[in-house]
Scaffold this motif. Structure first.
Motif, PDB file in Angstrom:
ATOM      1  N   LYS A  12       0.817  -1.229   0.000  1.00  0.00           N
ATOM      2  CA  LYS A  12       0.000   0.000   0.000  1.00  0.00           C
ATOM      3  C   LYS A  12       0.847   1.275   0.000  1.00  0.00           C
ATOM      4  O   LYS A  12       0.311   2.370   0.049  1.00  0.00           O
ATOM      5  N   VAL A  46      -5.447   2.971   0.832  1.00  0.00           N
ATOM      6  CA  VAL A  46      -6.350   2.071   1.559  1.00  0.00           C
ATOM      7  C   VAL A  46      -6.080   0.631   1.163  1.00  0.00           C
ATOM      8  O   VAL A  46      -6.061  -0.266   2.012  1.00  0.00           O
ATOM      9  N   SER A  59      -7.842   5.507  -3.871  1.00  0.00           N
ATOM     10  CA  SER A  59      -7.639   6.099  -2.549  1.00  0.00           C
ATOM     11  C   SER A  59      -7.317   7.569  -2.704  1.00  0.00           C
ATOM     12  O   SER A  59      -6.640   7.967  -3.647  1.00  0.00           O
ATOM     13  N   GLU A  80      -5.147  10.288   7.010  1.00  0.00           N
ATOM     14  CA  GLU A  80      -5.178   8.900   6.568  1.00  0.00           C
ATOM     15  C   GLU A  80      -5.893   8.816   5.221  1.00  0.00           C
ATOM     16  O   GLU A  80      -6.771   9.628   4.911  1.00  0.00           O
ATOM     17  N   GLN A  96      -8.452   7.603   2.368  1.00  0.00           N
ATOM     18  CA  GLN A  96      -9.850   7.184   2.333  1.00  0.00           C
ATOM     19  C   GLN A  96     -10.178   6.655   0.939  1.00  0.00           C
ATOM     20  O   GLN A  96      -9.625   7.121  -0.055  1.00  0.00           O
ATOM     21  N   LEU A  97     -11.047   5.671   0.892  1.00  0.00           N
ATOM     22  CA  LEU A  97     -11.483   5.089  -0.376  1.00  0.00           C
ATOM     23  C   LEU A  97     -12.552   5.989  -0.972  1.00  0.00           C
ATOM     24  O   LEU A  97     -13.538   6.304  -0.311  1.00  0.00           O
TER      25      LEU A  97
END
Length: 189
Positions: A98, A116, A142, A149, A151-152
């Motif tokens: 990732k 993500v 993402s 962070e 996020q999708l």
């Protein structure tokens, strides 16, 4: 595309074309490469391109055709998409994990973020520093805003390959490998 020139890679060369006429300009071999894949170009015409097979490296090609290894080894894990961020750093995404890795121009890792999902192919960096990452394995996108962070924001995109940003329509354009189609992902303002 930079300064009226289209840059592209194939199995072992970086090629450039005059955008207005389509006329080929250069074909520069990259010794030691096996599968050149992602590509990003700076304002001065320096090219950074990933090699997605052994050796797992990111090559640098200067405007006067000097080829060198920019980054190699961990944290690269089947490097694919390459972009230049707003500070001029080189951003690389991996297929095998990732990781969204930012390198300074000396090849030192300065930041690692995570999408993500893994299986990443494309990366786009907007002027505000937001990164979008497409996963060819999981069919998702993402969004990574600075300091946050991931996020999708989209899923169910078959074989979401590398991508580009359409600034006129404020959307991502993603080729769908093997489907002979494009996906358009509108971005909210």
């Amino acid at each position: 595309i930079k300064n009226g020139i289209l840059y592209t890679v194939d199995t072992g060369h970086v090629r450039s074309f005059d955008l207005a006429s389509g006329r080929p300009l250069k074909s520069v071999p990259v010794p030691g490469s096996t599968i050149l894949n992602g590509i990003a170009v700076t304002e001065d015409g320096t090219v950074y391109t990933s090699n997605s097979n052994n050796p797992q490296v990111v090559y640098k090609l200067t405007a006067n055709d000097v080829v060198s290894v920019f980054a190699e080894g961990a944290p690269l894990a089947i490097p694919n998409g390459v972009a230049i961020d707003t500070q001029g750093n080189v951003v690389v995404v991996n297929i095998d994990d990732k990781a969204v890795i930012s390198y300074d121009l000396n090849g030192a890792v300065i930041k690692t973020e995570n999408a993500v999902e893994g299986g990443n192919d494309g990366v786009v960096v907007l002027d505000d520093g937001t990164k979008y990452v497409s996963s060819v394995r999981y069919g998702s996108v993402s969004k990574i805003e600075p300091g946050q962070e991931a996020q999708l924001i989209a899923e169910g995109i078959p074989s979401a390959a590398s991508m580009c940003y359409d600034s006129v329509q404020n959307q991502l354009v993603i080729p769908l490998n093997g489907n002979f189609a494009l996906a358009f992902i509108p971005l909210s303002d």
